[in-house]
Design a protein around this motif. Structure first.
Motif, PDB file in Angstrom:
ATOM      1  N   ILE A 124       0.827  -1.195   0.000  1.00 22.81           N
ATOM      2  CA  ILE A 124       0.000   0.000   0.000  1.00 22.81           C
ATOM      3  C   ILE A 124       0.869   1.256   0.000  1.00 22.81           C
ATOM      4  CG2 ILE A 124      -1.681   1.275   1.373  1.00 22.81           C
ATOM      5  CD1 ILE A 124      -2.786  -1.420   2.279  1.00 22.81           C
ATOM      6  N   GLN A 125       2.022   1.176   0.675  1.00 20.16           N
ATOM      7  CA  GLN A 125       2.802   2.391   0.869  1.00 20.16           C
ATOM      8  C   GLN A 125       3.970   2.545  -0.094  1.00 20.16           C
ATOM      9  OE1 GLN A 125       3.739   1.720   4.961  1.00 20.16           O
ATOM     10  NE2 GLN A 125       1.854   2.667   5.695  1.00 20.16           N
ATOM     11  N   GLN A 126       4.221   1.560  -0.930  1.00 20.43           N
ATOM     12  CA  GLN A 126       5.364   1.671  -1.831  1.00 20.43           C
ATOM     13  C   GLN A 126       5.160   0.794  -3.063  1.00 20.43           C
ATOM     14  OE1 GLN A 126       8.413   0.384   0.906  1.00 20.43           O
ATOM     15  NE2 GLN A 126       8.208  -1.745   0.346  1.00 20.43           N
ATOM     16  N   TRP A 127       5.766   1.192  -4.158  1.00 18.43           N
ATOM     17  CA  TRP A 127       5.672   0.444  -5.393  1.00 18.43           C
ATOM     18  C   TRP A 127       7.075   0.204  -5.930  1.00 18.43           C
ATOM     19  CZ3 TRP A 127       3.151  -2.788  -8.176  1.00 18.43           C
ATOM     20  CH2 TRP A 127       3.384  -2.924  -9.553  1.00 18.43           C
ATOM     21  N   HIS A 181      24.219  -8.660  -4.176  1.00 17.61           N
ATOM     22  CA  HIS A 181      23.957  -7.279  -4.561  1.00 17.61           C
ATOM     23  C   HIS A 181      22.486  -7.119  -4.900  1.00 17.61           C
ATOM     24  CE1 HIS A 181      23.609  -3.862  -7.375  1.00 17.61           C
ATOM     25  NE2 HIS A 181      24.504  -3.327  -6.566  1.00 17.61           N
ATOM     26  N   THR A 182      21.809  -6.179  -4.239  1.00 10.55           N
ATOM     27  CA  THR A 182      20.419  -5.916  -4.581  1.00 10.55           C
ATOM     28  C   THR A 182      20.242  -4.428  -4.786  1.00 10.55           C
ATOM     29  OG1 THR A 182      19.602  -5.497  -2.343  1.00 10.55           O
ATOM     30  CG2 THR A 182      19.664  -7.780  -3.066  1.00 10.55           C
ATOM     31  N   SER A 183      19.333  -4.079  -5.674  1.00  9.24           N
ATOM     32  CA  SER A 183      18.985  -2.671  -5.814  1.00  9.24           C
ATOM     33  C   SER A 183      17.539  -2.589  -6.254  1.00  9.24           C
ATOM     34  CB  SER A 183      19.900  -1.980  -6.830  1.00  9.24           C
ATOM     35  OG  SER A 183      19.631  -2.459  -8.125  1.00  9.24           O
ATOM     36  N   ALA A 184      16.914  -1.457  -5.992  1.00 10.35           N
ATOM     37  CA  ALA A 184      15.509  -1.298  -6.346  1.00 10.35           C
ATOM     38  C   ALA A 184      15.195   0.174  -6.559  1.00 10.35           C
ATOM     39  CB  ALA A 184      14.611  -1.858  -5.246  1.00 10.35           C
ATOM     40  N   ASP A 185      14.340   0.449  -7.551  1.00 11.05           N
ATOM     41  CA  ASP A 185      13.736   1.776  -7.700  1.00 11.05           C
ATOM     42  C   ASP A 185      12.339   1.679  -7.107  1.00 11.05           C
ATOM     43  OD1 ASP A 185      15.972   2.204  -9.202  1.00 11.05           O
ATOM     44  OD2 ASP A 185      14.923   2.680 -11.064  1.00 11.05           O
ATOM     45  N   VAL A 186      12.091   2.456  -6.080  1.00 11.33           N
ATOM     46  CA  VAL A 186      10.833   2.334  -5.357  1.00 11.33           C
ATOM     47  C   VAL A 186      10.166   3.692  -5.232  1.00 11.33           C
ATOM     48  CG1 VAL A 186       9.777   1.655  -3.162  1.00 11.33           C
ATOM     49  CG2 VAL A 186      11.736   0.387  -4.043  1.00 11.33           C
ATOM     50  N   MET A 187       8.875   3.742  -5.503  1.00  9.10           N
ATOM     51  CA  MET A 187       8.129   4.975  -5.299  1.00  9.10           C
ATOM     52  C   MET A 187       7.513   4.950  -3.901  1.00  9.10           C
ATOM     53  SD  MET A 187       6.307   5.099  -9.006  1.00  9.10           S
ATOM     54  CE  MET A 187       5.469   6.636  -8.642  1.00  9.10           C
ATOM     55  N   THR A 188       7.813   5.958  -3.122  1.00 14.20           N
ATOM     56  CA  THR A 188       7.319   6.005  -1.747  1.00 14.20           C
ATOM     57  C   THR A 188       7.031   7.460  -1.386  1.00 14.20           C
ATOM     58  OG1 THR A 188       7.792   5.336   0.523  1.00 14.20           O
ATOM     59  CG2 THR A 188       9.656   6.121  -0.760  1.00 14.20           C
ATOM     60  N   ALA A 189       6.247   7.672  -0.355  1.00 11.38           N
ATOM     61  CA  ALA A 189       5.825   9.033  -0.010  1.00 11.38           C
ATOM     62  C   ALA A 189       6.957   9.822   0.641  1.00 11.38           C
ATOM     63  CB  ALA A 189       4.631   8.978   0.928  1.00 11.38           C
ATOM     64  N   ASP A 190       7.002  11.124   0.397  1.00 11.91           N
ATOM     65  CA  ASP A 190       8.058  11.918   1.036  1.00 11.91           C
ATOM     66  C   ASP A 190       7.616  12.522   2.363  1.00 11.91           C
ATOM     67  OD1 ASP A 190       6.385  13.731  -0.074  1.00 11.91           O
ATOM     68  OD2 ASP A 190       7.853  14.641  -1.414  1.00 11.91           O
ATOM     69  N   VAL A 191       6.386  12.278   2.754  1.00 14.46           N
ATOM     70  CA  VAL A 191       5.992  12.573   4.134  1.00 14.46           C
ATOM     71  C   VAL A 191       5.269  11.357   4.705  1.00 14.46           C
ATOM     72  CG1 VAL A 191       5.774  15.094   3.961  1.00 14.46           C
ATOM     73  CG2 VAL A 191       3.851  13.640   3.332  1.00 14.46           C
ATOM     74  N   PHE A 211       6.236   5.019  13.589  1.00 15.93           N
ATOM     75  CA  PHE A 211       6.904   5.720  14.689  1.00 15.93           C
ATOM     76  C   PHE A 211       8.394   5.404  14.615  1.00 15.93           C
ATOM     77  CE2 PHE A 211       2.556   5.270  15.973  1.00 15.93           C
ATOM     78  CZ  PHE A 211       2.247   6.480  16.580  1.00 15.93           C
ATOM     79  N   ASP A 212       9.229   6.382  14.944  1.00 19.01           N
ATOM     80  CA  ASP A 212      10.668   6.168  14.835  1.00 19.01           C
ATOM     81  C   ASP A 212      11.379   6.889  15.968  1.00 19.01           C
ATOM     82  OD1 ASP A 212      13.325   5.934  14.170  1.00 19.01           O
ATOM     83  OD2 ASP A 212      13.002   6.273  12.028  1.00 19.01           O
ATOM     84  N   PRO A 213      11.590   6.199  17.090  1.00 15.05           N
ATOM     85  CA  PRO A 213      12.165   6.865  18.267  1.00 15.05           C
ATOM     86  C   PRO A 213      13.629   7.264  18.089  1.00 15.05           C
ATOM     87  CG  PRO A 213      11.773   4.531  18.720  1.00 15.05           C
ATOM     88  CD  PRO A 213      11.224   4.804  17.352  1.00 15.05           C
ATOM     89  N   SER A 214      14.250   6.902  16.980  1.00 11.52           N
ATOM     90  CA  SER A 214      15.650   7.301  16.783  1.00 11.52           C
ATOM     91  C   SER A 214      15.755   8.650  16.074  1.00 11.52           C
ATOM     92  CB  SER A 214      16.395   6.224  15.972  1.00 11.52           C
ATOM     93  OG  SER A 214      15.970   6.234  14.631  1.00 11.52           O
ATOM     94  N   GLU A 215      14.624   9.214  15.705  1.00 13.78           N
ATOM     95  CA  GLU A 215      14.639  10.484  14.962  1.00 13.78           C
ATOM     96  C   GLU A 215      13.933  11.588  15.734  1.00 13.78           C
ATOM     97  OE1 GLU A 215      12.600   9.478  11.200  1.00 13.78           O
ATOM     98  OE2 GLU A 215      14.425  10.459  10.445  1.00 13.78           O
ATOM     99  N   ASP A 216      14.422  12.807  15.592  1.00 14.51           N
ATOM    100  CA  ASP A 216      13.748  13.938  16.227  1.00 14.51           C
ATOM    101  C   ASP A 216      12.465  14.276  15.480  1.00 14.51           C
ATOM    102  OD1 ASP A 216      15.571  14.251  18.247  1.00 14.51           O
ATOM    103  OD2 ASP A 216      16.894  15.466  16.987  1.00 14.51           O
ATOM    104  N   THR A 217      12.520  14.202  14.153  1.00 13.00           N
ATOM    105  CA  THR A 217      11.356  14.502  13.333  1.00 13.00           C
ATOM    106  C   THR A 217      11.055  13.282  12.477  1.00 13.00           C
ATOM    107  OG1 THR A 217      12.380  16.669  13.133  1.00 13.00           O
ATOM    108  CG2 THR A 217      10.380  16.262  11.837  1.00 13.00           C
ATOM    109  N   LEU A 218       9.808  12.982  12.360  1.00 13.47           N
ATOM    110  CA  LEU A 218       9.424  11.781  11.611  1.00 13.47           C
ATOM    111  C   LEU A 218       9.465  12.091  10.116  1.00 13.47           C
ATOM    112  CD1 LEU A 218       8.488   8.905  12.093  1.00 13.47           C
ATOM    113  CD2 LEU A 218       6.154   9.745  12.210  1.00 13.47           C
ATOM    114  N   ARG A 219      10.495  11.629   9.419  1.00 17.46           N
ATOM    115  CA  ARG A 219      10.663  11.953   8.007  1.00 17.46           C
ATOM    116  C   ARG A 219      10.094  10.891   7.089  1.00 17.46           C
ATOM    117  NH1 ARG A 219      16.597  12.444   6.978  1.00 17.46           N
ATOM    118  NH2 ARG A 219      16.765  11.193   8.875  1.00 17.46           N
ATOM    119  N   GLY A 220       9.777  11.276   5.867  1.00 20.98           N
ATOM    120  CA  GLY A 220       9.353  10.330   4.832  1.00 20.98           C
ATOM    121  C   GLY A 220      10.560   9.784   4.092  1.00 20.98           C
ATOM    122  N   GLY A 221      10.317   9.222   2.908  1.00 27.35           N
ATOM    123  CA  GLY A 221      11.410   8.634   2.144  1.00 27.35           C
ATOM    124  C   GLY A 221      11.805   7.279   2.682  1.00 27.35           C
ATOM    125  N   ARG A 222      10.827   6.516   3.148  1.00 26.15           N
ATOM    126  CA  ARG A 222      11.096   5.209   3.744  1.00 26.15           C
ATOM    127  C   ARG A 222      10.800   4.079   2.756  1.00 26.15           C
ATOM    128  NH1 ARG A 222      11.319   5.647   9.444  1.00 26.15           N
ATOM    129  NH2 ARG A 222      11.223   7.885   9.856  1.00 26.15           N
TER     130      ARG A 222
END
Lengths: 244, 244, 244, 244
Positions: A8-11, A49-59, A194-205
């Motif tokens: 749902i969140q990435q392609w 070796h793995t690589s991927a082009d993935v579309m995901t939300a920036d927020v 949720f991401d307790p290792s970050e001060d601000t919850l960023r997108g790009g995941r």
């Protein structure tokens, strides 16, 4: 467990997965829906070796106030994320969790409060990881890598009956760049990040695997004569617009 | 989790499951194949009664010498029983396990050796259970109930790459009668029974649920206002021949 | 496939399942959630006896006006009930179905209209069954047993993109008493009961198995030397109140 | 259903899957293990482009003499491939199948005989496909595309109790190039490839999806306003050695 899935969140628009030297591999879907690959590595130098082009939300979607889902209304598939697991001993954290969320409204805000508390109380020490720590250990030592902090957030949330799961993947812009781990909580009828290792919850995941904790979603499980890990190189780059 | 299933080792010929007062219940199959029931218990006195006529063997299969299955030949469905789990921290037992099985041939005999070692080294204290103990705790305290001993057997076996799972059920003739727990190991291509709480491995077993450890196969998980447990009555009787 | 399961609509309070002579049996859950039993019947006379006390509603939920669920909002698990299957060739019924439901509002009312049309157009001939007929055959011959009528209802509904499934089970008060079959349609976010073999939709139903059509939910599949079916006896009685 | 999976017989080393214009997609695993994608196509021109680098064998395993697996020894997961399905009415072919395989030893050789019989008796007409035909129809009309011939092979084999499944994918060197379909039979404890549309059984196969018949493994299922299919372009090329 290195092949991300479209969800749902990435392609996943493009993907490559190569082994040098090339060996036979079998691929399966585990009980959490992750794809994993089984292979017998040859003696000597071996590269994956793995690589991927993935579309995901920036927020990332946030939902302050999202309601607590009562146990009897949880979907069947969510129930196993309520139980204690190897690195998330939620059966030992009830008092601490109730203390942390005291006065907070039920649901999303409780998990937010727990995540903030971890950020304030446990020192984030990127790069220090050897073996995964359990939530009891992280709480005792008051420090850990991203995965350890997520384990503590999971254990505390489950102990107040909120389903939580570990996500292993990549985060654009992480410094220093590495594999990353965070957690999701099921409130208001959806899974939220949720991401307790970050001060601000960023997108790009980019999520690669989901599980109850690191025992389910190790990047690799290795059996037999020890492999000597020579190097791991992780890169996350921003591509230009949707793939053509 | 109180409804036994027919399987290779047992056949459920008659069964009853009643709730007083009667309330709506939903039944599901979990990822291990167990049937479980979800319900909202009413306030006040509440009784669950189950009974079953089950055909099961009066001796348990043993297989000294059964071979160790190499990881690459394990069936996909067995793999999750190799990983550490909540109460079986197999990632912390490698040295002890290798020490115990030193000189033993790979497979069934290793698990037998581990089971014997637990019987000699950990005091079996029936009836003393409050919360499940993890294998690390059982090993540290050197005592436990049947489930705790099984957890230690599971953790030690997994740490030498033998898949093991917890079985919760009933054992004919157990003194004092109670729910019982033991473990199974996957060697020689089959699951075999081990029970470190017994001097002799007896038959007359009825399995109610399988899982990685007690977190998966609790008889009940209770959420919400605490239930006060007023009494539990367990009986196992020998019936005359096959049901008519 | 003879062991009913507890579910949202029914609770199995007591159950018995015996074989004479007694033989080893294995039990599995199929992809639709049904329990089925595999066994090798001995040569000679062989009897299977099952009985169950089941709590079920004495009226069936109806929902005139319940909305059509657009394909993109159907749950993943419901999708396979949209496709054509062995006895429900929904890929051959589009014109007829559109003609029948012409002017009817989308969803529950369309399925109701289809069920009424079958009742008016196809003669219900209880007891005439040999092999299952497919919907194309039932439509051509304009007669059939309960299962055949249900197959036609399923095929017509799927051809206008409404998920439908066959239910095999028992109906209290059916004359003459026999196994029964009807169908359910997924509209308004739930599965609703339709029974084109009945003038009035009655309660007192016990579902034994669900599937896309009779190929999935045969009471038994028999392979090998032909079994000669000597007799089948079906009884459904009303019990007094909830089991004690 | 356009994303191939790595499996025992093939390894997906690189893969791309793009939509123009780009729209949200969800991906799931169906009950046969195939990955499928759900999306709402926008009005107007819409393009789907997929490509993959896959390592696969250049010869197909054959096993003349491989034994018939008795029903009671079939793995649970194989059973559903024994039943009749939408386009493979195996319940209507017993006499013909027994006639074709008369005098042939049980197992692989029976399926080989069936495949040969189809090649001799049914005219292969590449490119003539509109809708899938069922085995009964193919047999009546004595002609069909690759998928239709495979349906007949499946129905005939199942009618003599040999599990068979449809494979949809690509075949290197096929003339004219197009999507291809063939079938596999479960004999001797493994799945073996049969292709009644070919004189010689060639390698260079890439499986995209498995199912009981074309109802399960359509390349796409389309609902809603009809899509006008403007063009489909299929190419299969031989790459140089393993990907680097």
């Amino acid at each position: 467990m290195l092949r991300p899935r479209s969800g749902i969140q990435q392609w996943v628009a493009r993907e490559a997965y190569t082994l040098s030297p090339s060996v036979p591999v079998e691929e399966y879907t585990d009980i959490f829906g992750n794809l994993y690959q089984r292979l017998v590595a040859p003696a000597g130098w071996f590269q994956v070796h793995t690589s991927a082009d993935v579309m995901t939300a920036d927020v990332v979607d946030k939902a302050p106030g999202a309601y607590f889902v009562e146990i009897q209304h949880l979907p069947d598939a969510v129930l196993s994320y309520l139980l204690p697991s190897r690195y998330c001993e939620s059966d030992r954290f009830g008092n601490l969790a109730r203390d942390i969320v005291d006065g907070t409204s039920l649901g999303y805000d409780q998990v937010g409060r727990i995540s903030d508390w971890i950020r304030d109380s446990v020192r984030y020490t990127p790069g220090s990881s050897v073996l995964p720590l359990s939530a009891v250990e992280v709480n005792g030592w008051s420090q850990g890598v991203c995965r350890d902090l997520a384990h503590l957030g999971i254990a505390l949330s489950r102990s107040i009956s909120i389903p939580t799961r570990l996500v292993v993947g990549f985060l654009y812009g992480l410094e220093p760049m590495d594999l990353h781990a965070w957690f999701e909580a099921y409130v208001g009828g959806l899974w939220y990040t949720f991401d307790p290792s970050e001060d601000t919850l960023r997108g790009g995941r980019l999520a690669v695997a989901y599980g109850r904790d690191a025992a389910d979603v190790a990047v690799y499980h290795q059996f037999g004569p020890p492999a000597i890990f020579s190097s791991m190189d992780v890169r996350v780059e921003l591509l230009d617009g949707p793939p053509g």
